[in-house]
Design an enzyme around this catalytic site. Structure first.
Site, PDB file in Angstrom:
ATOM      1  N   GLU A 145       0.731  -1.075  -0.014  1.00 20.97           N
ATOM      2  CA  GLU A 145       0.057  -0.049  -0.126  1.00 20.97           C
ATOM      3  C   GLU A 145       0.643   1.319   0.049  1.00 20.97           C
ATOM      4  O   GLU A 145       0.456   2.148   0.674  1.00 20.97           O
ATOM      5  CB  GLU A 145      -0.738   0.105   1.332  1.00 20.97           C
ATOM      6  CG  GLU A 145      -2.258  -0.947   1.266  1.00 20.97           C
ATOM      7  CD  GLU A 145      -2.971  -0.121   2.152  1.00 20.97           C
ATOM      8  OE1 GLU A 145      -2.611   0.417   3.383  1.00 20.97           O
ATOM      9  OE2 GLU A 145      -4.255  -0.313   2.192  1.00 20.97           O
TER      10      GLU A 145
ATOM     11  N   GLU B 264      -6.603  -7.939  -1.273  1.00 17.55           N
ATOM     12  CA  GLU B 264      -6.875  -7.750   0.060  1.00 17.55           C
ATOM     13  C   GLU B 264      -8.503  -7.337  -0.177  1.00 17.55           C
ATOM     14  O   GLU B 264      -9.096  -6.353  -0.214  1.00 17.55           O
ATOM     15  CB  GLU B 264      -6.682  -6.671   0.778  1.00 17.55           C
ATOM     16  CG  GLU B 264      -5.064  -6.685   1.448  1.00 17.55           C
ATOM     17  CD  GLU B 264      -4.613  -5.911   2.078  1.00 17.55           C
ATOM     18  OE1 GLU B 264      -5.500  -4.883   2.836  1.00 17.55           O
ATOM     19  OE2 GLU B 264      -3.405  -5.711   2.111  1.00 17.55           O
TER      20      GLU B 264
HETATM   21  C1  GAL Z   1      -4.995  -2.407   4.445  1.00 18.75           C
HETATM   22  C2  GAL Z   1      -3.510  -2.990   4.787  1.00 18.75           C
HETATM   23  C3  GAL Z   1      -3.552  -4.427   5.683  1.00 18.75           C
HETATM   24  C4  GAL Z   1      -4.668  -4.122   6.642  1.00 18.75           C
HETATM   25  C5  GAL Z   1      -5.576  -3.528   6.170  1.00 18.75           C
HETATM   26  C6  GAL Z   1      -6.895  -3.220   7.186  1.00 18.75           C
HETATM   27  O1  GAL Z   1      -4.803  -1.337   4.074  1.00 18.75           O
HETATM   28  O2  GAL Z   1      -2.625  -3.331   3.662  1.00 18.75           O
HETATM   29  O3  GAL Z   1      -2.274  -4.654   5.963  1.00 18.75           O
HETATM   30  O4  GAL Z   1      -4.038  -3.099   7.657  1.00 18.75           O
HETATM   31  O5  GAL Z   1      -5.518  -2.462   5.459  1.00 18.75           O
HETATM   32  O6  GAL Z   1      -7.161  -4.274   8.067  1.00 18.75           O
END
Ligand code: GAL
Length: 881
Positions: free
Chosen positions: A192, A261
């Site tokens: 990110e 994600e």
């Molecule tokens: C994303 C990040 C993850 C985690 C998630 C929220 O943006 O890449 O590592 O922090 O947010 O749970």
């Protein structure tokens, strides 16, 4: 092809080494070696494009003993891939000294994934965010001269490269890449960075380029991704994260659309509500992604687990990382989430042939907010997705000669372009209601329907206590003038930093305060996370916040006063630019106001610094050391004591159910079982408001469907079974604010009540479908009759059917009621099919229920069953007859 040549060279170099290790470390190849590459459509595994579902599981958030079961449940739920970050701070606790044991045995984790026949996506980072302490950076990294994190900075790049190379080399040595016969198909560098890149100007851009080139140069031989990085260079794939990614496109026409994600829930903070993401919306997001050309989707998290020890990030993230994931913190399935997604994955797999053989979809507009994407129409292996993105209304559409009724905010999946096998808004999967039992006297001799006794857990010894001294006990203290930055002193070896001084108060000042009816006030420009002040041995005030101003009035006496300040961290910052500058403790001025002659600047004084608690230093939480200090009996009814250690011994609940400590009677602190640090605890209560009935329709955000209003955010703390012995387990607690240890209990967690509601208009029994390998050219769905499927957790059977009605039952689990439309044999039939079994299925048809109980109306079967331990069920067999 990505880095194949280099990878092969590396293979030759390490293979002789690895052959030796094969014998020793049981790293037999898990797959026929295959290469991984990609094109615009998908990842290509061994020459074949694949549509992949991935389960996010972070290895240290469970124990090695839990890994096989979690991975088996991921596979059963339809995952092809497991995804994890790599946690630098725990793998290199001291610079140059590596640690890969226990929960940090990443090689073992990769092998468990491979042995289950799943692939692995390793996100090395090494910045990971992840609500993990300091985003995964070792705190010693701050001390490297001239370092600036995550930018074009030589000292940082050197450290980062060394660690990333260490991990890639380890995986190579262990033969864990796909082309070596291992499970790793993909890696990740950074995380990110796109969100903060602009804070670093040109240096940020240079850094991205450097990170990509450095990663590609390591000879891993599989593709690398950057999550949320629009300018991911060269062959590095920029991937999406978020609640929805169906509109996302990578930065080059030759890269596939990957969703690294998919946030299927969210994390929680102490004193916050608990977020919940409805599975109908989650399934909608996933189906839309594949509908619109996506090819790899990872659930962040499939299993969230637990932030054991002091691993949670922050500030203020709770010990549980349950995340509302399909597998709960304890590893139990969260239903209907797990089951509905399993059905979704089966239906997507039924379409995989068509999806991978199309260059792109044929788009058909079916209405103002309705659309179909048709894959491979021409070759007779057609699959289609039909979406109704209207947030409110059902829609009726006509598609390839048939009419479909589409629920709002839903996607229907048609693997053969004719039959709907799945709709994201129609949940056929069972619901389960989790129970907690506090047992005394095991084994449980339960009869069907009998409630578990809610009694106090058995502590084989009464509670003992020990006061944490609010004074100097360490040989490691030092005295300097001025206020030091917290992390520079603690190096995060403990949450606690003590500052001691002595001040002299004149009679004039005391008179001034009395006359004006005021108190002197300690004022701090900015503070994080917890601040406490003690005057003459007594706690005089506490403040909680993240970089908040402090104005704490206190009482001082004429003459010398001992002043003790305490700053505490509750998880280091894990997100944002310039993490190395964030620090902890105080910022700005620290002073006393309200004196007769003006303010007293406390940074002019000499302060003695002491890190941590004496109990931490002496390791009194450990089995070996706890006897070495003098504990005294705690008398029940004693007033709750602050800064106190407690200990007791307890027996484990029998069986294999997950175990939790209920610390609802305590205040704030930390707990250890048999020397294992189970985490921080805190009884902070969530706001009373902000929880409303959740509607799955419409875009989700983490505030939309909150639960747990007005209750403590977390009271139950997972104690993994492998940390327990049958009896005489040592529980040690450090309590800061006061609590009642005699009300602590030990609970077993299990799914007790399971319910299903499946109607005639539901879809065929996808739960049964297992993917044939290779996929057939045309996939037929032989039997379209819907079916109810019920399953208790492993080790449990259906002990009794508490409700069963085929007709038009009212209510919902666990409060169903019959209506006038009810098939008389419903209960008998369901009992016959299910009681005494771990799982059962029942076809939803009039014929099965002996005729139509009410013509012209859609019938539904609703069932409520109680799962009982299969060992106690043996005693009950006679009751079933
Ligand atoms: C994303 C990040 C993850 C985690 C998630 C929220 O943006 O890449 O590592 O922090 O947010 O749970």
């Amino acid at each position: 092809m990505i880095g194949d040549g280099r990878g092969f060279l590396r293979f030759l170099i390490v293979s002789s080494l690895a052959v030796l290790q094969l014998v020793e470390a049981d790293s037999s190849p898990y797959f026929e070696p295959f290469n991984v590459s990609y094109d615009h459509r998908a990842l290509i595994l061994g020459g074949k494009r694949r549509m992949l579902t991935s389960a996010g599981i972070h290895y240290p958030r469970a124990t090695p003993e839990m890994w096989p079961d979690l991975i088996a449940k991921s596979k059963k739920g339809g995952a092809d891939v497991v995804q994890t970050y790599v946690f630098w701070n725990k793998h290199e606790p001291v610079r140059g000294r590596y640690y890969f044991e226990g929960r940090y045995d990443i090689v073992k984790f990769a092998k468990v994934v491979g042995a289950a026949g799943l692939y692995l996506h390793l996100r090395i980072g090494p910045y990971v965010c992840a609500e993990w302490n300091f985003g995964g950076f070792p705190v010693w990294l701050r001390d490297i001269p001239g370092i600036k994190f995550r930018t074009d900075n030589a000292p940082f790049k050197e450290e980062m490269e060394r660690f990333v190379k260490k991990i890639v080399d380890l995986m190579l040595e262990e033969m864990l890449f796909s082309w070596q016969g291992g499970p790793i198909i993909m890696l990740q560098i950074e995380n990110e960075y796109g969100n903060i890149e602009s804070s670093y100007g040109q240096s940020g851009k240079n850094y991205v380029k450097w990170a990509a080139e450095m990663a590609l140069g390591l000879g891993a031989g599989v593709p690398w991704v950057m999550c949320r990085q629009d300018d991911a260079p060269g062959s590095v794939i920029n991937a999406c994260n978020g609640y929805y990614c169906d509109g996302f496109r990578p930065n080059s026409g030759s890269k596939p659309t990957l969703w690294t994600e998919d946030w299927d829930g969210w994390f929680a903070s102490w004193g916050g509500r608990l977020p919940h993401r409805p599975v109908e919306d989650l399934a909608f997001a996933v189906a839309r992604f594949f509908q619109r050309g996506g090819s790899f989707q990872n659930y962040y998290m499939y299993f969230g687990g637990t932030n054991f020890g002091r691993t949670s990030g922050g500030p203020f993230y709770i010990t549980s990382y349950d995340y509302d994931a399909p597998l709960d913190e304890f590893g139990l399935t969260s239903q209907p989430k797990w089951g509905h997604l399993k059905d979704l994955h089966s239906s997507i797999k039924l379409c995989e042939r068509a999806l991978v053989s199309s260059v792109s979809a044929h788009y058909v507009k079916l209405g103002p907010m309705q659309e179909a994407h048709v894959y491979n129409e021409t070759e007779g292996k057609c699959s289609a997705f039909i979406a109704n993105i209207d947030e409110h209304k059902y829609a009726t559409v006509h598609f390839l000669g048939k009419t479909y009724s589409l629920p709002p905010w839903s996607v229907s999946i048609l693997p053969d372009c004719k039959n709907v096998v799945f709709n994201t808004a129609k949940v056929s999967s069972q619901t389960s209601i989790k129970s907690r039992a506090v047992d005394q006297g095991l084994p449980l001799n339960l009869s069907p329907g009998q409630k578990l006794r809610d009694t106090q857990a058995y502590f084989s010894q009464s509670w003992m206590g020990l006061t944490e001294p609010i004074n100097l006990w360490s040989n490691d203290t030092f005295t300097v003038q001025g206020i030091l930055e917290h992390l520079n002193v603690t190096k995060d070896h403990s949450d606690y930093l003590w500052y001691f001084t002595r001040i002299h108060i004149s009679g004039d000042d005391v008179a001034f305060w009395e006359e004006n009816k005021i108190s002197p006030t300690i004022e701090i420009d900015s503070m994080r996370d917890v601040f406490r002040v003690f005057v003459n041995g007594q706690l005089a005030g506490s403040v909680v916040g993240h970089w908040v101003k402090v104005a704490q009035p206190i009482k001082l006496l004429q003459g010398y006063n001992d002043l003790v300040l305490l700053t505490q961290t509750v998880g280091l910052q894990n997100y944002g630019a310039f993490l190395e500058k964030d620090g902890a403790g105080f910022r700005g001025k620290v002073k006393f106001t309200g004196f007769k002659d003006g303010d007293m600047d406390l940074s002019n004084l000499s302060w003695t610094y002491q890190v941590g608690l004496s109990g931490e230093f002496l390791k009194i939480y450990s089995v070996e050391e706890n006897e070495k200090v003098e504990w005294t009996d705690v008398v029940t009814g004693d007033s709750p004591s602050t800064f106190t250690w407690f200990k007791a011994h307890f027996d484990s609940p029998e069986g294999t159910d997950p175990v939790a400590l209920n610390l609802g009677s305590m205040g704030k602190g930390q707990a250890w079982v048999n020397g294992h640090h189970i985490g921080r605890y805190w009884n902070r209560v969530a706001p009373k408001d902000g929880c409303r009935k959740c509607d799955y329709r419409g875009p989700y955000n983490s505030d939309k469907c909150m639960t747990n209003c007005g209750k403590p955010t977390q009271t139950r703390y997972h104690v993994p079974r492998s940390w327990l012995k049958a009896s005489d387990n040592l529980l040690v607690i450090f309590e800061e604010t006061g609590g009642n240890p005699s009300d602590i209990s030990i609970e077993r967690h299990y799914s007790e009540i399971i319910c299903g509601t499946v109607s005639e208009t539901h879809y065929p029994p996808l739960h049964k479908w297992t993917k044939p390998d290779p996929l057939p050219v045309t996939i037929s769905i032989d039997d379209l009759t819907p079916e109810m499927y019920l399953e208790c957790e492993q080790g449990y059977v259906i002990g009794s059917i508490e409700f069963a009605s085929y007709g038009t039952p009212d209510g919902s689990c666990p409060n169903f009621q019959r209506s006038s439309c009810h098939a008389a044999n419903s209960e008998h039939l369901v009992k016959e099919a299910c009681e005494g079994k771990n799982s059962c299925s029942i076809k939803i048809s009039n014929a099965r229920f002996g005729g139509d109980p009410c013509r012209g109306i859609v019938k539904t079967l609703a069932v409520q069953a109680r799962c009982i331990s299969s060992t106690s069920s043996r005693l009950l067999v006679s009751n079933f007859k």
